[in-house]
Structure formats: structure tokens, C-alpha cells
Design an enzyme around this catalytic site. Structure first.
Site, PDB file in Angstrom:
ATOM      1  N   ARG A 165       0.846  -1.185   0.000  1.00 29.99           N
ATOM      2  CA  ARG A 165       0.000   0.000   0.000  1.00 29.99           C
ATOM      3  C   ARG A 165       0.885   1.239   0.000  1.00 29.99           C
ATOM      4  NH1 ARG A 165      -3.660  -2.595  -1.446  1.00 29.99           N
ATOM      5  NH2 ARG A 165      -5.658  -2.983  -0.424  1.00 29.99           N
ATOM      6  N   GLU A 187      -4.005   7.124  -5.027  1.00 32.93           N
ATOM      7  CA  GLU A 187      -4.208   6.610  -6.390  1.00 32.93           C
ATOM      8  C   GLU A 187      -5.524   7.124  -6.978  1.00 32.93           C
ATOM      9  OE1 GLU A 187      -3.938   2.365  -5.901  1.00 32.93           O
ATOM     10  OE2 GLU A 187      -1.936   2.521  -5.058  1.00 32.93           O
ATOM     11  N   HIS A 204      -0.912   0.108  -9.959  1.00 34.06           N
ATOM     12  CA  HIS A 204      -1.557  -0.862  -9.056  1.00 34.06           C
ATOM     13  C   HIS A 204      -2.003  -2.102  -9.857  1.00 34.06           C
ATOM     14  CE1 HIS A 204      -3.812  -1.240  -4.994  1.00 34.06           C
ATOM     15  NE2 HIS A 204      -3.598  -2.442  -5.515  1.00 34.06           N
TER      16      HIS A 204
HETATM   17  C1  8YV Z   1      -6.328  -5.566  -6.130  1.00 35.82           C
HETATM   18  C2  8YV Z   1      -5.347  -5.026  -3.802  1.00 35.82           C
HETATM   19  O1  8YV Z   1      -5.814  -4.941  -7.266  1.00 35.82           O
HETATM   20  O2  8YV Z   1      -5.679  -7.190  -2.968  1.00 35.82           O
HETATM   21  C3  8YV Z   1      -5.640  -6.009  -2.748  1.00 35.82           C
HETATM   22  O3  8YV Z   1      -5.843  -5.567  -1.615  1.00 35.82           O
HETATM   23  O4  8YV Z   1      -5.156  -3.896  -3.557  1.00 35.82           O
HETATM   24  C4  8YV Z   1      -5.201  -5.407  -5.202  1.00 35.82           C
HETATM   25  O5  8YV Z   1      -4.315  -6.421  -5.394  1.00 35.82           O
HETATM   26  C5  8YV Z   1      -7.629  -4.990  -5.925  1.00 35.82           C
HETATM   27  O6  8YV Z   1      -8.220  -5.393  -4.759  1.00 35.82           O
HETATM   28  C6  8YV Z   1      -8.496  -5.363  -7.127  1.00 35.82           C
HETATM   29  O7  8YV Z   1      -9.787  -5.005  -6.916  1.00 35.82           O
END
Ligand code: 8YV
Length: 317
Positions: free
Chosen positions: A235, A264, A282
């Protein structure tokens, strides 16, 4: 009447969208012009929410969904959901645990190699015709070897361990930090992040951001030093972004490979302009294979919750 699903983020695998649409009345919240009006009018009918790890769902919004049976996170990060509140409410919050581990670790290693071997600058050099213009080998500075780099992993969960497996195959000595040492991890545990940074050529952030914020600041970057690289696939807010920008600009660290950012999709201009940064939007879990597996887990969680069962992937109930 089909159960109502409120979808907060697009899902990119058509088969998952088709399944959702065939089983549920799906409302795409991200396409809704007046979201507050929609919530006032329909909030009481919503049975399930699907959201992304980064997007999560606010407590204020959860309070407008009294009939909700599950928050299905299409991801593993739970930092954007108030888990304490959901626990108190007895509301299952599910995540796609295990589905994206390999892809996120792949991208971490990819970013690290791209950063230390200057892959993006090399690509631009060829693409822009500069090789023909400046054919002397000295036109591109020598890069830094990845194999054998001392890799420090911050957060030894599923992703951290998968990064360690990959880095070990490149002959990299590995150490890690986390909230505590782990009995089932053979690598050396270093309690203080500053010590880990000082003894590493590359620091790879794989930690959850539920509590940690700004843990990589100027002091940690200085400990990593002018030959050190930072990779972040966790993050953005784990890093103090102004401190990172300043460290890159001054060459106080050698480079950074970043998939995630504080705000983001806004990425600070200085990070975008830096020769020392390698950037992704991301994308760590963004492969067909992983997104299909994640989508199936989301479908399973919703099905279990609307059937009145505890979802197998629930983190709160
Ligand atoms: C995904 C993410 O891109 O898993 C997570 O927490 O931030 C990411 O890997 C995202 O959740 C896709 O919707």
C-alpha cells in the site's frame, strides 16, 4: 426476486460478471451518477457488497445497508474496511486469500529487476531511436546486478514468503521484519525496520497497511542508503511519499519500483519525472489467471452469505 449485489469496482473478467448477473440483481455503484440518492432509495435492499481491496467501503456507507450479509473484497487488503465495526455487527468481510500471492510476488521481483537494471530507460532508449543516435556503449550507464542482492522483506505473510522464494532462487540473502518472528520461516528476523534497511540492498514492502502508516520515512530511506532500492507492492501509505520523492531526487537511495501510491490514481509529479523510479498503476494482481480465481472466490463468498452460511473466507465472523 434475486438477491441484490452492490458492486463498488469494475470486475475485468467477463465470466465473473456474467455469473454475478445471472445469479443476482447487480447494481454498478461506480457508474451511478448520484450515489447518495441511490443509497437513500435502495440501501435497505442490498444483500451483498463487492469491492476492491484498495477501495473498501466506508463505515458511513455500511450504516446505510442494514440488510447486508457480506462485504466480499475482491483482493486481500482489508485496510479500507472498518473490521472492528463489522465484527461488532456480525457482518462477514471476506478476502481472496491466497489467490493473488504468486502474481504480486512476481511483480515485486519484476519491479526490482526493472529498477536496478534500468529496464524502462533502456526500452525508451531503443524505442526513441537514441541507440542509433548515440551508438557508443557509454551512452547508457552501467546498471546494478540483482542476483545476490541482500533483500529485506517487510511483512512476511503470503506475499512476503513468495517474494523470499523467488529472491532465494536468484541467490539473494534474505532477512525480514514483521510484528514478530515466525517459527516457520527459516530466514533471519530483524525486529527494527531501520536495521533491516541498513543491512539490505533492496527493501520490499509486502506488509498489510491496516495499522502501519508512513513506516518508510526519511530515516529508513537513509538507512537503506544511496545504493539501496525500495519496492512497494503493498500500500502506498506505508511510505512517506514526500520523503521518498526527496530521497530519489537527491540520490539518497538508488531507485524505487512502485505499484502503489498514497492517493491513487494521482502520483506526485516528482515521482513521475524521476529517472530513479519504475512505476506501475496498481497492477500486481492484474492477470487473467489471478483475477478469475479472485472472482470465483467473490462468487463463492456471496453465495455462502446469501444462503445464510458463514462464508469460508470470512475474516470477521
Ligand atoms: C487488487 C489489492 O488490485 O488485494 C488487494 O488488496 O489492492 C489489489 O491487489 C484490488 O483489490 C483489485 O480489486
Amino acid at each position: 426476486m434475486k438477491p441484490q449485489v452492490l458492486q463498488l469496482n469494475p470486475i475485468l473478467v467477463p465470466a465473473v460478471n456474467d455469473q454475478l448477473a445471472s445469479l443476482y440483481q447487480v447494481h454498478k455503484f461506480f457508474e451511478t451518477a448520484d450515489q447518495q440518492a441511490w443509497l437513500r432509495q435502495h440501501g435497505a435492499e442490498v444483500d451483498a457488497v463487492v469491492t476492491g481491496g484498495h477501495t473498501g467501503i466506508s463505515r458511513a456507507m455500511l450504516e446505510q445497508l442494514p440488510k447486508l450479509k457480506v462485504v466480499a473484497i475482491n483482493g486481500v487488503g482489508t485496510d479500507a474496511v472498518d473490521l472492528t465495526y463489522c465484527r461488532e455487527r456480525g457482518l462477514p468481510v471476506t478476502a481472496t486469500l491466497g489467490a493473488l500471492t504468486e502474481d504480486v510476488a512476481d511483480l515485486a521481483i519484476g519491479l526490482l529487476i526493472a529498477a536496478c537494471r534500468n529496464l524502462c530507460a533502456g526500452d525508451r532508449f531503443v524505442r526513441d531511436g537514441l541507440w542509433e543516435q548515440y551508438p557508443a556503449p557509454s551512452a547508457i550507464p552501467l546498471a546494478r546486478r540483482f542476483s545476490g542482492m541482500r533483500v529485506g522483506i517487510v511483512g512476511m505473510g503470503r506475499v512476503g514468503r513468495a517474494v523470499a522464494t523467488r529472491a532465494a532462487a536468484f541467490g539473494c540473502p534474505i532477512r525480514y521484519t514483521d510484528l514478530r518472528a515466525m517459527d516457520d520461516v527459516a530466514h533471519e528476523f530483524v525486529p527494527a525496520l531501520a536495521d533491516l534497511a541498513r543491512g539490505s540492498d533492496a527493501l520490499v514492502l509486502c506488509a498489510a497497511a491496516d495499522k502501519a502508516e508512513g513506516i518508510v520515512d526519511a530515516a529508513i530511506l537513509d538507512a537503506l542508503g544511496p545504493r539501496g532500492f525500495l519496492v512497494n507492492v503493498a500500500r502506498g501509505r506505508l511510505v512517506n511519499e514526500p520523503d521518498l520523492t526527496a530521497a530519489l531526487a537527491a540520490g539518497r537511495i538508488a531507485g524505487a519500483g512502485l505499484d502503489v501510491f498514497v492517493d491513487e490514481p494521482r502520483v506526485p509529479e516528482a515521482l513521475r519525472q524521476s529517472d530513479r523510479s519504475t512505476l506501475q498503476a496498481h497492477r500486481a494482481s492484474a492477470t487473467w489467471e489471478t483475477r478469475a480465481a479472485m472472482g470465483q472466490m467473490v462468487l463463492d463468498s456471496i453465495a455462502q452469505a446469501v444462503a445464510g452460511d458463514r462464508p469460508a473466507m470470512s475474516l470477521t465472523t
